[in-house]
Design a protein around this motif. Structure first.
Motif, mmCIF file in Angstrom:
data_model
loop_
_atom_site.group_PDB
_atom_site.id
_atom_site.type_symbol
_atom_site.label_atom_id
_atom_site.label_comp_id
_atom_site.label_asym_id
_atom_site.label_seq_id
_atom_site.Cartn_x
_atom_site.Cartn_y
_atom_site.Cartn_z
ATOM 1 N N ASP A 73 0.766 -1.140 -0.101
ATOM 2 C CA ASP A 73 0.106 -0.125 -0.164
ATOM 3 C C ASP A 73 0.842 1.287 -0.134
ATOM 4 N N SER A 74 2.295 1.108 -0.217
ATOM 5 C CA SER A 74 3.120 2.385 -0.214
ATOM 6 C C SER A 74 2.934 3.171 -1.613
ATOM 7 N N HIS A 75 3.512 4.107 -1.601
ATOM 8 C CA HIS A 75 3.257 5.086 -2.823
ATOM 9 C C HIS A 75 4.464 4.386 -3.751
ATOM 10 N N GLY A 76 4.063 4.521 -5.268
ATOM 11 C CA GLY A 76 4.584 4.102 -6.363
ATOM 12 C C GLY A 76 4.234 2.870 -6.670
ATOM 13 N N ASP A 77 4.906 2.639 -7.843
ATOM 14 C CA ASP A 77 4.790 1.108 -8.642
ATOM 15 C C ASP A 77 5.888 0.475 -8.701
ATOM 16 N N PHE A 78 5.941 -0.909 -8.342
ATOM 17 C CA PHE A 78 6.960 -1.919 -8.220
ATOM 18 C C PHE A 78 8.018 -1.590 -9.288
ATOM 19 N N GLY A 79 7.686 -1.264 -10.460
ATOM 20 C CA GLY A 79 8.505 -1.098 -11.590
ATOM 21 C C GLY A 79 9.111 0.076 -11.418
ATOM 22 N N GLU A 80 8.923 1.187 -10.605
ATOM 23 C CA GLU A 80 9.845 2.335 -10.502
ATOM 24 C C GLU A 80 10.769 2.181 -9.189
ATOM 25 N N ALA A 81 10.838 1.219 -8.523
ATOM 26 C CA ALA A 81 11.430 0.768 -7.357
ATOM 27 C C ALA A 81 12.988 0.692 -7.679
ATOM 28 N N ASP A 82 13.977 1.118 -6.741
ATOM 29 C CA ASP A 82 15.234 0.723 -7.019
ATOM 30 C C ASP A 82 15.789 0.338 -5.569
ATOM 31 N N TRP A 83 17.232 -0.441 -5.668
ATOM 32 C CA TRP A 83 17.470 -1.046 -4.220
ATOM 33 C C TRP A 83 18.150 0.119 -3.590
ATOM 34 N N GLN A 84 18.673 1.098 -4.014
ATOM 35 C CA GLN A 84 19.277 2.011 -3.023
ATOM 36 C C GLN A 84 17.998 2.863 -2.445
ATOM 37 N N GLY A 85 16.871 3.029 -3.235
ATOM 38 C CA GLY A 85 15.610 3.527 -2.594
ATOM 39 C C GLY A 85 15.084 2.833 -1.508
ATOM 40 N N TRP A 86 14.964 1.583 -1.533
ATOM 41 C CA TRP A 86 14.593 0.893 -0.539
ATOM 42 C C TRP A 86 15.420 0.726 0.559
ATOM 43 N N LEU A 87 16.786 0.973 0.572
ATOM 44 C CA LEU A 87 17.626 0.966 1.614
ATOM 45 C C LEU A 87 17.390 2.315 2.390
ATOM 46 N N ASP A 88 17.283 3.126 1.618
ATOM 47 C CA ASP A 88 16.819 5.073 2.228
ATOM 48 C C ASP A 88 15.448 4.462 2.805
ATOM 49 N N ASP A 89 14.620 3.929 2.337
ATOM 50 C CA ASP A 89 13.111 3.636 2.988
ATOM 51 C C ASP A 89 13.264 2.923 4.552
ATOM 52 N N LEU A 90 14.344 1.958 4.580
ATOM 53 C CA LEU A 90 14.548 1.273 5.999
ATOM 54 C C LEU A 90 15.160 2.304 6.790
ATOM 55 N N ASP A 91 15.805 3.337 6.217
ATOM 56 C CA ASP A 91 16.597 4.293 7.138
ATOM 57 C C ASP A 91 15.402 5.029 7.577
ATOM 58 N N ALA A 92 14.478 5.556 6.751
ATOM 59 C CA ALA A 92 13.237 6.306 7.155
ATOM 60 C C ALA A 92 12.738 5.712 8.321
#
Length: 276
Positions: A73-92
């Protein structure tokens, strides 16, 4: 047990999360941050993750289960995701947890979520978990990516469309996005996943759990080799198997109650080593 849900600001947009806690415990024992699996494995694992979060909440822990960018239910589409962005999300997510709750941090990764936590721990020196818990960890992101690509190859063979993993990998390297098993995989996400390897956390013990088909089955050869290497370098690793079905890939939603109880015991063990 209390279950709440909300959104926090991630690296590229709002992240949905659930927060499991209890009002009956005299104090918050600490916080648990969960990194979920990749693609469809996340949907298959949601039941087990939720059961584990509830069990730990009843023990007095606050457990956050976030959907990273483009997932659930998070913002964005799976096809727009990237690995570093997920790491930054964990940080948040960790920043939010530490801002709102005190106590030690435990990290729980499931499958490819273990790769994310592993890399996150390397990037963030101040993470310092008292324990890191791995459920059926993926050791090599490149091999995992190739297995994911084989889903498209197999589907193509049924439909008469012949493709190879080499061809698909070349198209990703060239910057193309590919639809695989209902998920649009971007070249950036594929690249980040392929470059990731499971590494030991800087602090705290590792509790490594694998689900096996029978009581006499042991850890995989690859897992045993990795664990031996970590132990030889001074990392405290507790490795355990439990009997059950592979809930992350089973056709139907499955539960492995013994895994939940073993994980509860691991968190209790981690807390016992924290100074009062």
């Amino acid at each position: 047990m209390s279950l709440s849900a909300g959104f926090l600001q991630g690296s590229r947009g709002p992240l949905f999360y659930t927060l499991h806690s209890t009002s009956t415990s005299p104090r918050c024992r600490g916080v648990v941050l969960v990194a979920q699996p990749f693609a469809e494995e996340q949907n298959k694992s949601r039941r087990m993750v939720a059961l584990q979060a509830r069990a730990l909440a009843l023990d007095g822990w606050v457990v956050m289960v976030p959907d990273l960018y483009g997932c659930g239910d998070s913002h964005g589409d799976f096809g727009e995701a990237d690995w570093q962005g997920w790491l930054d999300d964990l940080d948040a997510c960790l920043t939010h947890l530490r801002r709102t709750h005190a106590g030690p941090v435990v990290c729980l990764g499931v499958r490819a979520g273990c790769l994310l936590l592993s890399q996150f721990a390397q990037q963030r020196d101040a993470l310092e978990p008292v324990a890191t818990i791995f459920w059926q960890p993926v050791l090599d992101g490149n091999l995992f990516l190739m297995q994911f690509l084989r889903l498209r190859v197999a589907a193509g063979m049924i439909g008469g469309n012949k493709e190879s993993t080499r061809d698909l990998r070349a198209r990703l390297t060239a910057g193309e996005s590919l639809e695989i098993a209902g998920y649009m995989l971007s070249s950036k996400l594929a690249s980040g996943l392929a470059e990731s390897r499971l590494e030991a956390p800087r602090t705290g013990a590792v509790h490594w759990f694998e689900v096996v088909s029978s009581d006499d089955a042991g850890l995989s050869v690859q897992s045993s080799k990795c664990i031996d290497e970590w132990r030889s370098s001074g990392i405290e690793v507790h490795a355990t198997t439990c009997t059950g079905e592979p809930f992350w890939s089973a056709q139907e939603i499955r539960e492995v109650p013994s895994l939940i109880e073993l994980t509860r015991a691991a968190v209790v063990d981690a807390e016992s080593g924290v100074p009062a």
